[in-house]
Enzyme design. Structure first.
Site, PDB file in Angstrom:
ATOM      1  N   SER A 169       0.906  -1.164   0.001  1.00 32.46           N
ATOM      2  CA  SER A 169      -0.218  -0.089  -0.058  1.00 32.46           C
ATOM      3  C   SER A 169       0.929   1.194   0.032  1.00 32.46           C
ATOM      4  O   SER A 169       1.968   1.061   0.169  1.00 32.46           O
ATOM      5  CB  SER A 169      -0.931  -0.132   1.187  1.00 32.46           C
ATOM      6  OG  SER A 169      -0.272   0.315   2.388  1.00 32.46           O
ATOM      7  N   LYS A 170       0.221   2.512   0.077  1.00 33.11           N
ATOM      8  CA  LYS A 170       0.783   3.686  -0.230  1.00 33.11           C
ATOM      9  C   LYS A 170       1.874   3.832   1.084  1.00 33.11           C
ATOM     10  O   LYS A 170       3.150   4.420   0.809  1.00 33.11           O
ATOM     11  CB  LYS A 170      -0.250   4.854   0.176  1.00 33.11           C
ATOM     12  CG  LYS A 170      -0.571   5.428  -1.080  1.00 33.11           C
ATOM     13  CD  LYS A 170       0.125   6.677  -1.320  1.00 33.11           C
ATOM     14  CE  LYS A 170       0.115   7.015  -2.943  1.00 33.11           C
ATOM     15  NZ  LYS A 170       1.487   6.429  -3.626  1.00 33.11           N
ATOM     16  N   ARG A 171       1.650   3.114   2.150  1.00 32.90           N
ATOM     17  CA  ARG A 171       2.472   3.476   3.293  1.00 32.90           C
ATOM     18  C   ARG A 171       3.973   2.581   2.707  1.00 32.90           C
ATOM     19  O   ARG A 171       5.129   3.169   3.493  1.00 32.90           O
ATOM     20  CB  ARG A 171       2.306   2.331   4.528  1.00 32.90           C
ATOM     21  CG  ARG A 171       1.102   2.869   5.173  1.00 32.90           C
ATOM     22  CD  ARG A 171       0.503   1.829   6.263  1.00 32.90           C
ATOM     23  NE  ARG A 171       0.243   0.700   5.943  1.00 32.90           N
ATOM     24  CZ  ARG A 171       1.107  -0.479   6.130  1.00 32.90           C
ATOM     25  NH1 ARG A 171       2.175  -0.562   6.899  1.00 32.90           N
ATOM     26  NH2 ARG A 171       0.653  -1.586   5.624  1.00 32.90           N
TER      27      ARG A 171
END
Ligand code: GLU
Length: 509
Positions: free
Chosen positions: A270-272
């Site tokens: 994910s973006k993380r």
């Protein structure tokens, strides 16, 4: 009706096994790494089987789908080099290829199921459904789905309620004796779903829009899709979709659910974890070929060890039986290594034209268009030294900048401190200047330059590291410049000598 005719058994192209696959992104965001990999597998599977690759835009969620996202996805697909045989912009015989343009087809298909008694209207309110569910939970009923409340309402009675304006959804009538549903999955093998968990699910909402499980199957059936290759987050939808195929009388395609992509910490990517959209990788300067190569290896392998799988090999050799059912981990370092390998495989000329010059132009070191400052041989030489030092395209800019600073090269403070500010440095620079002055313009080549400097450290009684460190910083401004001989050749004789003389004035005695 054109639509439902195509849905009848026997007229569907799957019968002759010509492979037809689709990538069906929802334009609710950009194209992400996971979606890109799904697209690559579908594309490669179609190419390897001389089949047809279809792009379909699943935009039935009007609140989250945008035209802008559709355009971003199309652009990303083009950048990835995944050409589609049918779909937006190219057309095809099975269109339209956007779900919002296919609403009438879904209505027709649903109407046909209704007419055939395979679907029925349900008038249950959300409150009634919630109460039924709570009651089923309270009595520990193993079946917690829709309680089939409206399944047996008399059609005349249903019609009366509809005419009176009562809202209703349309539900599929799952045969009570259907038994377990087995998904024959090319990646996961046979996956059995307990028939008790299958309720009469909604195919059309009360607002007149089709549900994903219905629209997707109508499309896949009408488009003659033979293999559904998609993320395994959809595996749990598959038994419901099989119910729709069966109700429509359409052959069930082969499914291949591919595993999740994880971040380095073992959680879903994910973006993380950093960049996740295709665009971000394009803008960071990755090569499309290398990016496709890397993503293809996230869950598929040629032979378990080969890491460089060019596009044409992928398009020839891809097969579902080499797809792993285990999740794969996105490793930016491996992507970098593959990108670098693609650069190294280029000739100096190719690297120069595809990577070096465009980056130099974009950075303003060379004019944005028109004539370049040097001849081809100069860029080829520069390419030969930068190629092994380039992970992503923009890396070349910082490494080449010193060549574009005239006689007054920008001096890196730390490099000066460590090299030119050390006692004796001036003598090293002077000795180098004299040795290089003796070389004529005609002899100004890396080999001759290296030869002229080679013996000096010993003669001066100083380590090579100290001597060349001082000369390097004097001429290039930085202690981490590319190989010295080539750097000076690229700078040219006049510029090199001017820089060395300037540095003599700065260097410590
Ligand atoms: N539009 C769906 C998605 O993006 C497609 C799923 C499918 O391939 O059936 O997840």
């Amino acid at each position: 009706m054109h639509g439902s005719k195509r849905l009848t058994r026997g007229t569907i192209l799957t019968d002759n096994r010509h492979v037809r696959v689709r990538f069906a992104p929802s334009p609710t965001g950009k194209l992400h790494v996971g979606g890109a990999r799904t697209a690559i597998y579908n594309w490669a599977f179609a190419r390897a089987n001389h089949g047809t690759f279809i792009l379909r835009i699943d935009d039935t969620d009007p609140t989250r789908s945008t035209e802008e996202n559709t355009q971003i996805i199309l652009r990303a697909m083009r950048w990835l080099g995944l050409d589609w045989d049918e779909g937006p912009e190219v057309g095809g015989d099975f269109g339209p290829y956007r779900q919002t343009d296919r609403m009438q087809l879904y209505r027709d298909a649903a109407q046909r199921l209704w007419d055939e008694g395979k679907a029925y209207p349900c008038f249950c309110t959300p409150e009634k459904l919630a109460a039924d569910k709570a009651a089923a939970e309270a009595r520990h009923d193993p079946f917690q789905g829709y309680q089939r409340t409206c399944r047996d309402i008399d059609p005349a009675e249903a019609k009366r309620r509809i005419d009176a304006g009562e809202p209703y959804t349309l539900r599929i009538k799952v045969p009570l004796d259907r038994g377990d549903v087995v998904v024959h999955d090319a990646v996961h093998g046979d996956v059995t779903f307990n028939a008790r968990e299958l309720d009469d699910f909604i195919i059309f909402r009360s607002d007149g829009t089709p549900t994903y499980n219905f629209a997707t199957v109508v499309d896949d059936a009408m488009m003659g899709i033979t293999h559904v290759i998609r993320g395994d987050d959809h595996l749990s939808n598959t038994p419901r979709q099989i119910m729709v195929y069966e109700a429509l009388g359409a052959p069930v395609p082969t499914f291949a659910h591919i595993s999740m992509i994880l971040g380095p910490d073992g959680k879903k990517l994910s973006k993380r974890h950093g960049a996740t959209s295709v665009e971000e990788y394009r803008d960071a300067g990755y090569l499309s070929d290398a990016f496709v190569n890397y993503l293809a290896l996230l869950g598929w392998s040629l032979d378990g060890e080969t890491t460089i799988v060019p596009r044409d090999v992928l398009a020839r050799e891809f097969s579902l039986d080499h797809v792993s059912k285990n999740p794969s981990t996105f490793d930016p370092k491996k992507l970098d290594a593959i990108n670098q390998a693609y650069y190294l495989a280029m000739s100096d000329r190719e690297f120069s034209e595809r990577v070096l010059v465009p980056e130099l132009r974009a950075a303003g070191l060379e004019p944005a268009e028109g004539d370049l400052a040097h001849d081809d041989a100069w860029y080829d030489l520069l390419s030969s030294i930068l190629k092994p030092r380039t992970v992503v395209a923009p890396d070349v800019v910082e490494k080449a900048r010193f060549l574009y600073q005239g006689n007054e090269v920008e001096l890196d403070e730390k490099s000066v401190e460590k090299n030119l500010a050390k006692a004796g440095a001036r003598g090293f620079v002077t000795a180098a200047t004299e040795a290089l002055e003796a070389l004529g313009d005609d002899a100004w080549h890396a080999d001759a330059i290296n030869a002229a400097l080679e013996a000096l450290p010993e003669k001066l009684g100083v380590s090579k590291r100290k001597f060349f460190g001082a000369v390097r910083v004097a001429a290039c401004g930085n202690q981490v410049s590319p190989p010295l001989g080539e750097s000076l050749e690229l700078l040219g004789r006049d510029c090199t000598l001017a820089r060395l003389r300037r540095a003599e004035g700065i260097a410590a005695e």
